[in-house]
Design a protein around this motif. Sequence first.
Motif, PDB file in Angstrom:
ATOM      1  N   ARG A  98      18.630  -4.774  -7.049  1.00 16.53           N
ATOM      2  CA  ARG A  98      19.945  -4.202  -7.388  1.00 16.53           C
ATOM      3  C   ARG A  98      21.056  -5.222  -7.171  1.00 16.53           C
ATOM      4  O   ARG A  98      22.048  -5.238  -7.879  1.00 16.53           O
ATOM      5  CB  ARG A  98      20.225  -2.957  -6.539  1.00 16.53           C
ATOM      6  N   ARG A 112      18.602  -8.563 -22.166  1.00 13.73           N
ATOM      7  CA  ARG A 112      18.223  -7.478 -21.269  1.00 13.73           C
ATOM      8  C   ARG A 112      16.722  -7.163 -21.336  1.00 13.73           C
ATOM      9  O   ARG A 112      16.119  -6.754 -20.351  1.00 13.73           O
ATOM     10  CB  ARG A 112      18.985  -6.207 -21.635  1.00 13.73           C
ATOM     11  N   GLN A 151      23.258  -4.277 -13.141  1.00 13.68           N
ATOM     12  CA  GLN A 151      23.229  -3.486 -14.378  1.00 13.68           C
ATOM     13  C   GLN A 151      21.868  -3.558 -15.052  1.00 13.68           C
ATOM     14  O   GLN A 151      21.761  -3.350 -16.249  1.00 13.68           O
ATOM     15  CB  GLN A 151      24.302  -3.979 -15.350  1.00 13.68           C
ATOM     16  N   TRP A 173      20.541  -7.945 -10.082  1.00 16.26           N
ATOM     17  CA  TRP A 173      20.768  -7.406 -11.430  1.00 16.26           C
ATOM     18  C   TRP A 173      21.350  -6.001 -11.340  1.00 16.26           C
ATOM     19  O   TRP A 173      20.653  -5.011 -11.652  1.00 16.26           O
ATOM     20  CB  TRP A 173      19.453  -7.396 -12.219  1.00 16.26           C
ATOM     21  N   ARG A 205      18.794  -9.144 -16.405  1.00 15.81           N
ATOM     22  CA  ARG A 205      19.453 -10.058 -17.335  1.00 15.81           C
ATOM     23  C   ARG A 205      18.706 -11.378 -17.269  1.00 15.81           C
ATOM     24  O   ARG A 205      18.506 -11.917 -16.192  1.00 15.81           O
ATOM     25  CB  ARG A 205      20.902 -10.322 -16.927  1.00 15.81           C
TER      26      ARG A 205
END
Length: 275
Positions: A38, A53, A43, A41, A46
């Motif tokens: 978390r 993605r 979101q 990355w 990446r």
Amino acid sequence: MTRGAMAMNRVQCQPGLSMVESMQQYGAEATCYRPLYRARWPQGFRCPACNERRRSRFRRGAQVYYQCRTCRHQTTLLSGTIFQATKLPLRTWMLAIHLLTSTKTSLAALELMRHLGVNDKAAWRIKHKVMQAMAEREAPRQLSGFVQIDDAYLGGECNGGKPGRGSPNKQAFPIAVETDAMLEPPAHAVIEPVRSFDDESLKDWQRRHLAPDAEVFSDGLHGFRRVADAGHAHTVLETAGERAACVVRGARWVNVLAGQRQTRHQRELPRHWSG
Ligand SMILES: [Zn+2]
């Protein structure tokens, strides 16, 4: 900021976690990966090479690899972080970070060795890496590329037509703005007080706030001329009786930030006032 420092930033985001809570959270190896994932990355995945993605996952030995669907770049959760290539369990690192960051005074490496159950070499290496990442996180912002610098005094520039420079009881601060090559809107700005605009203060300021590649635009203020001595390209915006910053496009962003409203009679100042 490196990815290592960034990851640590977020891993360490629960202040006041007790040792027991920390052990519960990070005690099992597998549970160390989730917060780290978390942190790295936030979101979702990446690709570090191309920012894609979509990725596939596979295992090689004990290691989980992520492969980018677009550029085929392979990465692991730990590559590029301070944990890269470590032979120690992640939970040892997490505990080390907890121990090194939760005390006000620096924890001795030998103490760390005792708490972690590792040898002295490993303890030193862990301490060094964690402290380095912390120092990076605390480091002041460095401006790079095109940087516009102007001098200002808090409250000193605009009141009553009195020249601000050199006035007593005024707080001196350089205003520096990083722009792109087109001198368009500021990406970053540094506004930090200095003792005065003497050479020593400015040299110290430059060392902390200018990246080695920075190219500096300023008016002819004596101290700022010294940035050239420090190895930075320096464009002096020459004045013709009027403050360069007022008329030269290259300096307009510092003006916006300084909020300066200058008139000609305010600018009757010695050119080398600081020398
Ligand atoms: Zn990629």
